[in-house]
Design an enzyme around this catalytic site. Structure first.
Site, short mmCIF file in Angstrom:
data_model
loop_
_atom_site.label_atom_id
_atom_site.label_comp_id
_atom_site.label_asym_id
_atom_site.label_seq_id
_atom_site.Cartn_x
_atom_site.Cartn_y
_atom_site.Cartn_z
N GLU A 4 1.94 -9.11 11.83
CA GLU A 4 1.41 -8.95 10.55
C GLU A 4 2.52 -8.46 9.57
O GLU A 4 3.19 -8.78 8.17
CB GLU A 4 0.36 -7.81 10.28
CG GLU A 4 0.25 -6.81 9.24
CD GLU A 4 -0.89 -5.84 9.02
OE1 GLU A 4 -0.86 -5.25 10.45
OE2 GLU A 4 -1.13 -5.28 7.85
N ASP A 13 0.97 -0.96 0.08
CA ASP A 13 0.32 0.56 0.05
C ASP A 13 1.16 1.40 -0.21
O ASP A 13 0.91 2.32 -0.91
CB ASP A 13 -0.65 -0.47 1.18
CG ASP A 13 -2.30 -1.12 1.05
OD1 ASP A 13 -2.07 -2.34 0.40
OD2 ASP A 13 -2.27 -0.94 1.88
C1 GLC Z 1 -2.72 -4.18 3.84
C2 GLC Z 1 -1.72 -4.85 3.30
C3 GLC Z 1 -1.98 -5.56 2.14
C4 GLC Z 1 -3.68 -6.98 2.38
C5 GLC Z 1 -4.12 -6.42 3.35
C6 GLC Z 1 -4.64 -7.16 4.47
O1 GLC Z 1 -3.38 -3.73 3.61
O2 GLC Z 1 -1.12 -4.12 2.53
O3 GLC Z 1 -1.08 -6.76 0.74
O4 GLC Z 1 -3.90 -7.56 1.75
O5 GLC Z 1 -3.57 -5.37 4.58
O6 GLC Z 1 -3.93 -8.18 5.57
#
Ligand code: GLC
Length: 421
Positions: free
Chosen positions: A391, A161
């Site tokens: 995460e 992101d």
């Molecule tokens: C964030 C990450 C993305 C992922 C999401 C859910 O937006 O950047 O890659 O899919 O979280 O974990």
């Protein structure tokens, strides 16, 4: 409880019946596209039918034009912004209106290779035409002029992101009204570890632009103020193409296989154009301005995942990875350490993400770089042994960051830990 058992417990606890939420904390209360695919890699180690269900549920949300959305909202999504009521993708579509990296074919091929169960094979076979429809959509909607490189039209489509790679391209997007008061993520995780307010305002303004244009696949490419041929997205697509062609061949779809072979040729040439000889690195291109984005993000290493020949063709790329590893306690950082943009605790601007580590382990092994693959694998397992299933992680200290009891971290742990070395 040993770590593999803990990982299984996390995946069970995050199971919402047919799909797995990325984390139980409320940060992501829906089904994310590439999360689900990568979660299936882990689920397959203890429950093959459930692994398949994960992908089937995702493809049940496939749009008629072939797109598989980046988020499917199945239940109460009130703890997330932007949720289904913001996206307004249509009455039949409780989903976002953009996609995410096309890693599904690679995972489906993996499940296909490892199963001995004919019932599982039959279910996998049923997914193959859906995978083909998604890949077709990707070329038609994201490379409508046939350049050989598909573009993402929102940073969220890349899955990375807030990578520094987007900074300049995102500047071209009007921030619109501030949405900071609507954000929920910073209630769950430290604001300093997440995208900034201005980035979020721009993310949402893009969503509104796409929404106002009815998410029409035939116009978003042209109208999006943000458009980048991301090297990571193209590399993952290219690996997916190879695995999809394998699957089509295995099920006897000769026409489909040759169609995908053409996609592969186009993308191979496109990726080759992203090699920057002077810098010895792969970069994406801002396809709005035709400017090469000379920022060394981890996406630039993903051609190693796409093509086993890349490591031998570009030894400097492998050396670059080694130089990154020499500068951190745990690899692989998501952005080159030592650069001004490198932030070891902020999301995709430096932290380690285990899903990308898995792609590099896999690619390095296929390239005959077993020693380096073992190093990345060792670091990945060590992070979890030290601090659990976060995460993402600080590459300098191993500090766990973002959401906890994270599904794809647990899944990749199961997958990497189970592999014989
Ligand atoms: C964030 C990450 C993305 C992922 C999401 C859910 O937006 O950047 O890659 O899919 O979280 O974990």
């Amino acid at each position: 409880m040993d770590l593999a058992q803990q990982a299984i417990e996390i995946l069970r606890a995050n199971d919402r019946g047919g799909y797995t939420v990325p984390t139980a904390t409320g940060l992501y209360p829906a089904q994310w596209n590439w999360d689900s695919c990568l979660v299936a890699l882990g689920l397959a180690h203890f429950d093959e039918p459930r692994a398949l269900t994960e992908i089937e549920t995702l493809f049940a949300g496939q749009w008629a034009d072939g797109m598989v959305p980046h988020i499917l909202f199945h239940g109460d999504d009130s703890s997330y912004f932007p949720n289904a009521s913001v996206w307004q993708a249509g009455p039949a579509r409780r989903s976002s209106g953009i996609t995410q990296p096309l890693v599904a074919a690679t995972v489906v091929r993996h499940l296909f290779d490892r199963t001995a169960d004919p019932a599982i094979r039959a279910r996998l076979t049923a997914l193959v035409p859906k995978l083909l429809a998604w890949h077709r959509w990707c070329y038609a909607a994201r490379d409508p002029y046939g350049t050989g490189l598909v573009s993402v039209i929102h940073p969220w489509e890349s899955g990375m992101d807030n990578s520094p790679v987007w900074d300049d391209a995102l500047h071209a997007v009007e921030p619109g009204p501030s949405v900071t008061h609507l954000r929920k993520d910073i209630g769950f995780a430290a604001a300093g570890h997440r995208p900034t307010g201005l980035e979020y305002d721009r993310y949402i303004n893009l969503v509104i632009k796409f929404r106002d244009n009815g998410y029409r696949a035939d116009c978003l490419y042209d109208i999006s103020p943000f458009r980048v041929a991301d090297i990571g997205f193209n590399a993952i697509l290219q690996r997916g193409n190879q695995d999809l062609r394998f699957l089509l061949t295995a099920i006897g779809d000769v026409g489909g296989a040759s169609e995908v072979a053409t996609m592969e040729q186009k993308t191979e040439a496109g990726i080759a154009r992203c090699w920057h000889e002077e810098d010895g690195f792969f970069y994406g291109i801002n396809t709005r301005t035709s400017v090469i984005i000379r920022k060394p993000g981890i996406a630039g290493l993903l051609p190693l995942f796409a093509d086993a020949a890349v490591a031998a063709r570009h030894p400097r790329l492998v050396q670059r990875l080694e130089s990154w590893l020499a500068r951190v306690a745990y690899g692989v950082p998501s952005f080159e350490p030592g650069r001004p943009e490198f932030e070891p605790r902020r999301y995709w601007r430096g932290p380690v993400w285990l899903i990308v580590n898995w792609m590099l382990v896999d690619g390095l092994r296929r390239s005959g770089r077993a020693g380096l693959a073992a190093r990345v694998r060792r670091d990945s397992l060590a992070l979890i042994e030290r601090t659990g299933f976060a995460e993402y992680f600080n590459p300098l200290t191993g500090e766990p960051l973002g959401g906890s009891a994270f599904s794809w971290t647990a899944a990749i742990y199961l997958h990497l830990a189970a592999e014989s070395q």
